[in-house]
Design a protein around this motif. Structure first.
Motif, PDB file in Angstrom:
ATOM      1  N   ILE D 286       0.839  -1.203   0.000  1.00  0.00           N
ATOM      2  CA  ILE D 286       0.000   0.000   0.000  1.00  0.00           C
ATOM      3  C   ILE D 286       0.873   1.252   0.000  1.00  0.00           C
ATOM      4  CG2 ILE D 286      -1.656   1.324   1.361  1.00  0.00           C
ATOM      5  CD1 ILE D 286      -2.758  -1.460   2.294  1.00  0.00           C
ATOM      6  N   LEU D 289       2.337   1.812  -3.400  1.00  0.00           N
ATOM      7  CA  LEU D 289       1.345   2.347  -4.332  1.00  0.00           C
ATOM      8  C   LEU D 289       1.058   3.814  -4.030  1.00  0.00           C
ATOM      9  CD1 LEU D 289      -1.187  -0.606  -4.674  1.00  0.00           C
ATOM     10  CD2 LEU D 289       0.439   0.204  -6.366  1.00  0.00           C
ATOM     11  N   LEU D 290       1.043   4.164  -2.733  1.00  0.00           N
ATOM     12  CA  LEU D 290       0.792   5.557  -2.373  1.00  0.00           C
ATOM     13  C   LEU D 290       1.911   6.453  -2.892  1.00  0.00           C
ATOM     14  CD1 LEU D 290      -0.529   5.282   1.297  1.00  0.00           C
ATOM     15  CD2 LEU D 290      -1.753   6.267  -0.618  1.00  0.00           C
ATOM     16  N   ARG D 293       2.415   5.694  -7.889  1.00  0.00           N
ATOM     17  CA  ARG D 293       1.211   5.118  -8.471  1.00  0.00           C
ATOM     18  C   ARG D 293       1.462   4.516  -9.849  1.00  0.00           C
ATOM     19  NH1 ARG D 293       0.772   9.606  -6.329  1.00  0.00           N
ATOM     20  NH2 ARG D 293       1.084  10.646  -8.314  1.00  0.00           N
TER      21      ARG D 293
END
Lengths: 284, 235, 381, 328
Positions: D286, D289-290, D293
């Motif tokens: 996560i 991805l933050l 992107r």
């Protein structure tokens, strides 16, 4: 013939759970053009908490735990959006991450045990076919939830705002629609519905830490197979998959029956005309 | 003055695209912001509406809005119709688009505005059940205006309404926008179509490189060798 | 240049360690690796296996009965054969002389060639027949620490044959464990007068098994055999059987002998028979009771037989260490000793002797037939 | 010069491999990791080609890899074929299945595509585990021989990474070919591609077939290196991991999937393994991805673009295109 009818009925009842897992996916897609792959994990955490505490309080705590998990996902979603992400696929992949976190947390906290609740439901006989009240209850809940969602999405002001937020976020902001709040709310509602599905799985079968991916994919299949836009189609998708599965396990060899849900998905998708809906992410 | 901007700048991240713009539009007045592609017109309108980050002052009927969010600005009557009819929801029907625009109003007022809007754009009444995305470009622009009017704007910002429209449709649109004068709001139109601007505006400003480099009256635009054309540099 | 200096340093350190090592071979702890499924579907077994090993090590204060210091390190094979090979590689690189695990049959089959190449024996707590197939090139390096699936299936079918049922229906989970069981039952059944009339299966995450139960009912099964290791599936099947009116005796293989199954499923499982490797939680032998006490001392509740198979593997390794008193222990010497290891200290029931021809060690005398009574597995005399 | 410029990715990778592998192969565990990482990198590359270039969000790559792996195992163990003779089968078999499937799904939305590739992957997996006599069923096939001259793990590491370099070279050539450019146009504008006389479904299907062949090669290497294949070896979880690896590194960049593989797999090595592993892994995913992107490569490219832009904006020339590009 009676056997055929029995398989169809049992499959339809089994499909209720898929429909209930598909509903939040459809709802989120209608609002934010993305998919939450953590719904199976919400179901697991709800069942785990409910089985541990027990009773009505357990069920309530389970739903709360599922919603809390979904709230975390909604924060991740907002975080990604604030950082400028518009790709629905990225939100979906992040939800895979959350699913791994929840699954692993359950394994760590509760160990590898299964969550099982002893619960004897009365059964009714329908033309010689005995059906558990629990199964009928599951179907009833799924139907009620899906019909409510359908009315909300298609015919209410809230539903119009949700659909508007999905197709044109800037336009929705200009129309003073609280886009982000709405989408977060839908994540929460998704957590609630998935938690509900988890409780029903707990009471009608039992669940363990390996379940999330399988549950998520069943719901995903049911949500997509007849078109993702509408909650009503989730119910049909879930029931159709349940029936296909039941008939296959009744009449086909194990290998073929294991393949059936996937063959069914391929068949339906291959018959579908090219997608006209503007769908999540698009090509990268 | 209904709408004023003082020393307004627009930013994308660390990149500043509009620099210290001062302008004001009074009620009932039509101001055209002319400029070539990339001159900063959309950014200026976006900064006014709050969808592009900005610094500087913005007031609407004396109320300061520069710190307010896009939603609050829209709610206070500063309404933007973005480029490409960006305030429409293509898969939703015409009726649903209008319903979203009018949803905050009490029933009686809603019906009143709806009939008012339908009187201004009768074609929308006929298209009620069609998805907005299926309308023609001109019809979509009418709907975009109608949706914006549903908020009873004090100031309306139109971003390139002429974009992608055939000349014949353009005339209809000019007529429609001129009909709005009866509503007495301040209108700010960003355009690069000079003919369109000349036919509509009371006044124009010329934008280049994110700065106002010229102000004038529409009559000036009739002269193809005039200052305005020279400064725009493209036509 | 830096690299060269580092290398020189490493060589020096290594040399010093070797000298010190040979001088005090007897004092340095013997290293054992435990490659177990601590996540993934096989964690149902892997976690109890680890818990038991930790409890025993704590109780023994890392010293064998013969007074030799040992050290155990854990690796997760994630229920996946590829990860099992990586974990075994890592463990051997960490200088272990024997490995407890991997937990799953496919993990052992995947890691076998590495064990052979790097001369380190694997003591696997898995029932999968193929792991001790003499045709495997790596056969000499694999030892089993649990009764094989064939023993389990034979034991429970023998019990079933005592009843009146002749037509058997089988329900199994869709994985290696489930499929092996159903194949063995088809093979063993006829010799016991049992005829497999129908089989049905489901993936781990099936939420409704009424169709499967209906299928077995329609085939006229007089008894049902469950080959399942996911307790939730067992619970789901038992409920489904009741619902569709499949009221015949149910027998289950060892996979289902888990505490969470007995204690949480309602009255409908009363009388259900399960073969189990020992009966740690409810009717333990004195040896098993000792292990149960150790687990409780470590704050763990005994779950079923995973603890026993884990302890079997560890105790076999410790037994082999004690047989090599005063010697330098290597992977090869461990393998040689294990191959003739007989009657060593352990907690599980049954007599265990490994030999060059028998790498299975554990047999049917390690098993017990249990019956669910009052939410407990009670041993059937 | 232009040859070098147009093979930049291949060169960078080849240099990295030549520098890293001699160091890595000194340690047995690192050698093993390098070999497996190369296999996973091939799998992630196949996702990069199908998702990053052709836009097919695929969840079936591990199934194609297992086709390659089983092709190797069956040809050598069951039929006694000489080593290397099984490579064409491992290449062609996945492509033969992938091509018609892609014809079917190319016109669907990304989500429906994901679902149908997931379905195909599952059907392949079930078929493999159900054909007991042929594939060994759930037990799989043990004793797959080495590829002749390649025996030691270090040689495998070299062979596997050589394969990765070759695939990247071919991938890069593809991107610069007329075909690759057509694929690129297609990604942004279906209508224009069709107007250019391109047949979009054909184009996309071919890309998917090639990507499945790459997956097949990774499976082929897997079977020969590990010497054992079972249905659990290359399962659906690996398909998801491969997609994550590609996305984390940057699916649309040629080297993105390789970087993603190193990063995600490295993470699972470094994080403490056991019950809580999933928690750490999920959080790490996560966070990545933050932060990035469009993958790590997207982050780097975005950073470079911003620096360039800032420099120009100071000197006062900003084009409309750049403003467009910098919009959130």
């Amino acid at each position: 013939m009676i056997h055929f009818v029995e398989y169809v009925l049992r499959g339809a009842l089994a499909g209720a759970i898929y429909a209930l897992l598909a509903a939040p996916m459809s709802l989120l897609f209608a609002t934010a053009r993305t998919i939450d792959f953590a719904v199976g994990a919400y179901a697991l955490i709800a069942a785990a908490v409910a089985a541990t505490i027990g009773g009505i309080a357990g069920a309530e705590a389970g739903l709360a735990a599922a919603m809390l998990s979904a709230a975390i996902m909604s924060l991740i979603f907002v975080g990604l959006k604030r950082l400028g992400c518009e790709d629905g696929i990225v939100f979906a992949l992040a939800s895979f991450g959350l699913s791994a976190v929840i699954e692993s947390f359950v394994l760590w906290y509760w160990g590898a045990r299964s969550f099982i609740v002893s619960y004897v439901a009365a059964s009714w006989s329908l033309g010689g076919i005995r059906l558990d009240q629990q199964g009928l209850f599951n179907l009833l809940i799924a139907a009620i939830v899906v019909v409510i969602l359908h009315v909300v999405v298609r015919h209410s002001s809230l539903g119009r705002m949700m659909r508007a937020s999905a197709v044109n976020a800037v336009g929705a902001t200009l129309a003073a629609i609280p886009v982000e709040g709405l989408q977060m709310g839908v994540y929460l509602a998704g957590g609630l519905l998935a938690g509900l599905a988890g409780l029903l799985v707990l009471y009608s079968a039992g669940i363990d830490f390996t379940a999330p991916l399988g549950l998520t994919l069943s719901g995903f299949g049911a949500a997509i197979v007849f078109g993702v836009g509408s909650p009503l189609r989730c119910l049909f998708g879930g029931i159709a998959m349940g029936v296909a599965q039941a008939l296959a396990s009744g009449y086909l060899s194990e290998a073929l029956s294991a393949m059936t849900p996937f063959l069914f998905i391929l068949l339906v998708l291959s018959m579908r005309p090219a997608d006209t809906e503007a769908l999540a992410g698009g090509r990268p | 003055m209904t709408l004023t901007a003082t020393s307004l700048s627009a930013h994308y991240g660390r990149l500043q695209v509009c620099h210290n713009i001062d302008l004001s539009v009074s009620a009932g007045e039509y101001l055209i912001v002319l400029g070539a592609n990339g001159a900063g017109k959309s950014s200026l309108l976006g900064a006014l509406a709050g969808i592009v980050a900005s610094s500087g002052g913005i007031t609407l009927s004396g109320r300061r809005l520069d710190q307010a969010s896009a939603r609050v600005r829209a709610g206070s009557g500063l309404v933007l119709v973005p480029e490409g009819r960006g305030n429409l929801f293509a898969p939703l029907t015409v009726e649903e688009n209008l319903a979203i625009a009018l949803r905050h109003l009490p029933g009686a007022e809603r019906r009143e505005i709806l009939s008012e809007v339908l009187a201004l754009f009768p074609i929308l009444g006929e298209r009620g059940a069609q998805p907005a995305g299926m309308l023609s470009g001109g019809e979509q622009q009418m709907l975009a205006l109608a949706v914006a009017l549903g908020r009873r704007p004090k100031a309306l910002l139109l971003d390139e309404p002429s974009q992608g429209l055939a000349p014949v449709v353009l005339d209809e649109l000019i007529a429609a926008i001129n009909r709005l004068r009866s509503l007495g709001m301040a209108l700010l139109i960003a355009e690069q179509n000079v003919r369109f601007a000349a036919a509509l505006g009371d006044r124009f400003v010329l934008l280049r490189g994110g700065e106002i480099i010229h102000e004038g009256a529409p009559a000036e635009l009739a002269d193809r060798r005039g200052t305005a054309f020279r400064l725009m540099g493209t036509h | 240049m830096n690299l060269r200096m580092l290398r020189a340093l490493a060589i020096c350190v290594g040399a010093v360690a070797m000298i010190a090592g040979s001088a005090r071979a007897q004092d340095a702890p013997v290293k054992i690796g435990a490659v177990l499924s601590l996540s993934g579907p096989a964690a149902v077994f892997g976690i109890p296996e680890r818990d038991a090993i930790q409890a025993i090590v704590a109780k023994m204060s890392s010293t064998t009965k013969g007074g030799r210091k040992f050290e155990i390190s854990f690796y997760d094979d994630k229920s996946n054969p590829t990860e099992a090979t990586r974990a075994v590689n890592q463990a051997i690189n960490d200088k272990v002389v024997a490995i407890v695990g991997p937990s799953t049959g496919s993990g052992i089959l995947a890691a076998g060639p590495i064990a052979q190449r790097l001369s380190t024996p694997l003591i696997g707590p898995a029932g999968t027949l193929a792991i001790t197939d003499p045709k495997n090139e790596f056969y000499p390096w694999i030892f089993r620490a649990a009764p094989s699936d064939a023993s389990d299936v034979r034991a429970i079918l023998q019990d079933m044959a005592k009843g009146n049922a002749k037509k058997v229906g089988i329900f199994y989970q869709e994985d290696a464990y489930g499929k092996t069981g159903v194949d063995l039952a088809r093979e063993v059944g006829p010799s016991l007068g049992l005829n497999v009339v129908e089989t049905a299966s489901a993936p781990y995450t099936a939420t409704d098994l009424t169709a499967q139960a209906t299928k077995l009912r329609n085939a006229g099964a007089q008894a049902v055999f469950l080959q399942i290791s996911i307790a939730a599936l067992g619970s789901s099947f038992v409920k489904a059987a009741r619902q569709v009116g499949l009221s015949v005796p149910i027998y289950a293989n060892a996979g289902l002998a888990q505490r969470s199954f007995a204690e949480n499923v309602g009255n409908e499982v009363e009388g259900l028979r399960i073969v189990s490797i020992g009966n740690l939680p409810y009717d333990p032998t004195p040896g098993e009771a000792e292990l149960a006490k150790m687990l409780e001392a470590a704050g763990k509740q005994p779950q079923g037989w995973g603890e026993l198979t884990g302890s079997n593997a560890l105790m076999a390794a410790l037994g082999a260490i004690d047989r090599q008193k005063g010697k330098d222990i290597t992977g090869a010497s461990m393998r040689e000793t294990l191959e003739s290891l007989c009657d060593f200290d352990k907690f599980a029931r049954g007599r265990v002797c490994y030999s060059a021809k028998d790498h299975d060690g554990w047999h049917e005398d390690a098993l017990v037939i249990t019956e669910v009574r009052n939410k407990q597995f009670r041993s059937v005399p | 010069m232009s040859f070098v410029a147009r093979r930049g990715n291949t060169l960078v990778l080849a240099i990295c491999v030549l520098i890293a592998l001699p160091v890595v192969t000194r340690n047995a565990v690192w050698t093993d990791s390098a070999a497996l990482l190369g296999i996973y990198a091939l799998l992630a590359l196949s996702v990069g080609l199908s998702y990053g270039q052709a836009g097919i969000l695929t969840l079936s790559q591990a199934a194609f890899a297992s086709l390659g792996a089983y092709a190797a195992a069956i040809c050598t163990v069951r039929w006694g074929w000489p080593p290397l003779a099984d490579l064409p089968v491992a290449l062609l078999l996945p492509a033969l299945i992938a091509f018609p499937v892609a014809r079917l799904v190319a016109r669907l939305s990304p989500l429906a595509t994901a679902l149908s590739t997931l379905a195909i992957g599952s059907i392949i997996a079930i078929a493999i585990r159900s054909a007991d006599d042929f594939t060994g069923g759930y037990m799989g096939i043990a004793g797959v021989p080495s590829i002749g001259f390649v025996k030691a793990p270090a040689s495998y590491a070299w062979l596997i990474w050589a394969m990765v370099v070759i695939v990247v070279f071919l991938y890069e050539n593809l991107c610069h070919s007329a075909y690759g450019r057509a694929l690129n146009v297609l990604r942004f504008d279906q209508a224009r591609a069709a107007a250019d006389g391109v047949n979009p479904p054909m184009l996309v299907s071919a890309a998917f077939a090639i990507s499945s062949s790459i997956a097949g090669v990774s499976g082929w290497l897997y079977a020969h290196y590990i010497s054992f294949v079972s249905p659990e070896s290359l399962d659906a979880h690996l398909s998801i991991s491969a997609l994550l690896m590609a996305v984390v590194g940057g699916a649309e960049f040629i080297l993105g999937p390789i970087l993603g593989t190193l990063l995600l797999d490295g993470l699972t090595r470094l994080l403490p393994a056991a019950e809580l592993q999933g928690v750490y892994y999920g959080i790490a995913l996560i966070v990545i991805l933050l932060v990035a992107r469009r993958g790590i490569f997207g982050l780097i490219e975005g950073g470079l673009a911003q620096v360039r832009q800032l420099r120009r904006s100071r000197s006062g020339e900003v084009t409309a295109l750049e403003i467009e590009a910098s919009r959130p």
